[in-house]
Design an enzyme around this catalytic site. Sequence first.
Site, PDB file in Angstrom:
ATOM      1  N   SER A  11       0.844  -1.198   0.000  1.00  0.00           N
ATOM      2  CA  SER A  11       0.000   0.000   0.000  1.00  0.00           C
ATOM      3  C   SER A  11       0.876   1.244   0.000  1.00  0.00           C
ATOM      4  CB  SER A  11      -0.891   0.011   1.248  1.00  0.00           C
ATOM      5  OG  SER A  11      -1.540   1.268   1.377  1.00  0.00           O
ATOM      6  N   HIS A  12       0.311   2.354  -0.475  1.00  0.00           N
ATOM      7  CA  HIS A  12       1.020   3.631  -0.374  1.00  0.00           C
ATOM      8  C   HIS A  12       1.260   4.005   1.080  1.00  0.00           C
ATOM      9  CE1 HIS A  12      -0.191   3.957  -4.514  1.00  0.00           C
ATOM     10  NE2 HIS A  12       0.438   5.097  -4.643  1.00  0.00           N
ATOM     11  N   SER A  13       0.388   3.495   1.945  1.00  0.00           N
ATOM     12  CA  SER A  13       0.430   3.884   3.357  1.00  0.00           C
ATOM     13  C   SER A  13       0.904   2.713   4.207  1.00  0.00           C
ATOM     14  CB  SER A  13      -0.972   4.310   3.791  1.00  0.00           C
ATOM     15  OG  SER A  13      -1.119   4.181   5.186  1.00  0.00           O
TER      16      SER A  13
END
Lengths: 208, 132
Positions: B9-11
């Site tokens: 994930s980007h996060s």
Amino acid sequence: MILDTATAVAWIRRAYELVRADEARLTRLDTAIGDGDHGANLTRGLAAAEIALDEKQPDSAGQALITAGRSLISKTGGASGPLYGNGFRQAGKELREEGDVAAVADALEAMLRGIEELGGALHGDKTMVDALAPAVAAFQTSASATLDLHAAGQAAVAAAEAGLAATVPMQARKGRASYLGERSIGHEDPGAASTVLILRALAEVTAP
Amino acid sequence: MTVGIVLVSHSMAVARATAELAHALAGPDVAVIAAGGTDDGRMGTSIDVVSQAVSEADGGSGVVVLMDMGSSVLTAKTLLAEFDDDDAAPVVRLADAPFVEGAVAAAVLASTGADLDAVVDSAEQGRAMRKL
């Protein structure tokens, strides 16, 4: 004029300078329709590429582009990293030792193919492909006619700039901007804008 | 050894929390490894972070990777292409699946000892599963 190791390294360095100088503009474009990080991301990726080139001292033009591509993939952080990174790696693999204008045309074609295959963007999707594809075609046409690397590079820049302008009325079909639907219309695509800078860097470092 | 799962994930927070949820529903024995954010802790994705997570998740039965969107997908595809050139690389499949639902479905099936194909299918079935 050929694209030798020193010229390939100079291309990446000049691309870094141009992107860094235009970081605010790229960020502004990306804030309008993307997540606002394109300028910072690409600056970071190209900075890492420059460091890697200093450390590795590549012994061929192809190796220089592959080294830069690897750094872009590792350090950029956004979608432009794998896309440009893969593009430069494919270009480097095609170019190998060094290349004349015809070989550079093939390398740019390989760059475009690498980016298209990874990202899956079609022409008109409002992406970097909309600047790069016409630029590669213009480079090839000029390469055949002039046999001159710098002239072909300038032709590529002009076509990329026209491609960038053509992204304004397009509706995005890739990336964050695609979630905006029709609201993505009316803005330049930041990826197409950075493609213009990367090609301008090539044209500049191949000037006689 | 069960199939391993990597969540890109980007996060970092989203990847970690999704791994936590998958573990809560599938039990602690499945390797569900979070690969969120960049290598210097920003929002984004890093091929080095994903590569390390794949090594950690691999117990010899293969690894399924789930991605959220955008650069997560491009980074995972790039890593897969690098593995294709490396005979010693782990066997990795990318699942075209919703992130949270796919992660849970993959983890639950992996916990039963199912093979890599079955775990990828399980994650991808999440696309067609209606909620209402």
